[in-house]
Write a protein that holds these residues in place. Sequence first.
Motif, PDB file in Angstrom:
ATOM      1  N   VAL A 229       0.855  -1.191   0.000  1.00 45.57           N
ATOM      2  CA  VAL A 229       0.000   0.000   0.000  1.00 45.57           C
ATOM      3  C   VAL A 229       0.885   1.232   0.000  1.00 45.57           C
ATOM      4  O   VAL A 229       1.854   1.313   0.765  1.00 45.57           O
ATOM      5  N   ARG A 230       0.557   2.183  -0.876  1.00 44.84           N
ATOM      6  CA  ARG A 230       1.265   3.465  -0.939  1.00 44.84           C
ATOM      7  C   ARG A 230       0.199   4.553  -1.043  1.00 44.84           C
ATOM      8  O   ARG A 230      -0.387   4.760  -2.100  1.00 44.84           O
ATOM      9  N   ARG A 231      -0.059   5.238   0.055  1.00 42.43           N
ATOM     10  CA  ARG A 231      -1.159   6.199   0.050  1.00 42.43           C
ATOM     11  C   ARG A 231      -0.789   7.435   0.865  1.00 42.43           C
ATOM     12  O   ARG A 231      -0.192   7.342   1.931  1.00 42.43           O
ATOM     13  N   ARG A 233      -2.715  10.951   2.322  1.00 43.41           N
ATOM     14  CA  ARG A 233      -4.005  11.609   2.546  1.00 43.41           C
ATOM     15  C   ARG A 233      -3.771  12.980   3.172  1.00 43.41           C
ATOM     16  O   ARG A 233      -3.045  13.095   4.155  1.00 43.41           O
ATOM     17  N   ASP A 244      -3.086   7.684  -4.359  1.00 42.26           N
ATOM     18  CA  ASP A 244      -2.587   6.312  -4.389  1.00 42.26           C
ATOM     19  C   ASP A 244      -1.409   6.310  -5.356  1.00 42.26           C
ATOM     20  O   ASP A 244      -1.584   6.367  -6.566  1.00 42.26           O
ATOM     21  N   THR A 245      -0.202   6.254  -4.810  1.00 40.42           N
ATOM     22  CA  THR A 245       0.964   6.421  -5.676  1.00 40.42           C
ATOM     23  C   THR A 245       1.350   5.141  -6.403  1.00 40.42           C
ATOM     24  O   THR A 245       2.154   5.184  -7.337  1.00 40.42           O
ATOM     25  N   ASP A 249      -3.173   7.510  -8.838  1.00 42.00           N
ATOM     26  CA  ASP A 249      -4.551   8.007  -8.810  1.00 42.00           C
ATOM     27  C   ASP A 249      -4.691   9.093  -7.754  1.00 42.00           C
ATOM     28  O   ASP A 249      -4.061   9.026  -6.691  1.00 42.00           O
TER      29      ASP A 249
END
Length: 336
Positions: A229-231, A233, A244-245, A249
């Motif tokens: 997961v790469r996020r 916020r 979302d890298t 997106d």
Amino acid sequence: MTAPARPSGAVLGLGMIGRHHARILQSHPDLRFAGAVDPTGDRYGAVHDPSRLFGTLDELLEHDRPDFAVVAVPTEEHLPAVRALAAAGVHVLVEKPLAASGAQARELIAVVRDAGLRGAVGHVERCNPALLDLRRRLRAGQLGDVFSITTTRVGPFPDRIRDVGVVKDLATHDLDIVRWIGGAPVQRVSAEVEHRAGREHEDLVLAVGRLTSGTTFACTVDWLSPAKVRRTRVLGERGMLVADTLAADLTFHANGEASTDWAPIQQFRGVSEGDTTHYALERREPLLVELETFAAFAMGDDEAEVVTLEEGLEAVAVAEAALDSAQRGETVQCGP
């Protein structure tokens, strides 16, 4: 002095990231591949022309001195590699983290500066289209006042890592993102780490802190999760932007304007849910953008937006502060 029509670049280290630098240099129409150096050979088959593969830097320099080189060797080897390249008059793009310690990072900066050369750090996430657009929207005021920045960077352990823990290898990405997006240095940080994989170095970190601007941040980084997961916020007064890298997106969740007369909802809901917008982005490979930008910078373009060596030092210093916080069990001050 006229810059060469096609700047030449070399790669030191053909591991997980170096092989991709080599791929781009060999295929880019405006760059020339001078060669790659790896004493262990080309285990991924990254170099198309065997005559461009060298066991030592001296062999490469004797064959073809490049205009710039990507330093993608293990972190503890960054400083000696940069010393050797600087002595040969070669500009350097150093993969993150800049060095194994703040002291080594400062020495590395001095080596490049004293040689009159140009250097930058490979914090490639700054070239991710989702983060670039997120930052642009923040600077345009889309969220209004920014409350907090939260990042998640988790996944399985990468076999390539042997010399640093998750804080310096991965969390330096997030600490740099927080500072870059937030537009202010880290003022203080508090962290907890875990050692669950039987290694000397930590494999999980939870870090929270505050920027000098007052914006708070939280970073979750580990090598223990079975899913990658790469996020990032960012929460503000008008809603939330989520990048979302992995997929490049970007989504905007707006605060709603609809009211309610249902008392329990009024009491606990806070803001109401508004419209969600998924943005269409132009997607170019971040590493390609990074190499193009650095090549332009190395050849004299002062407008090229690279990650400076000083910014790389700042990321290492905050990472060290996070490790210090975890060891001492205290919040650590990083700046004014």
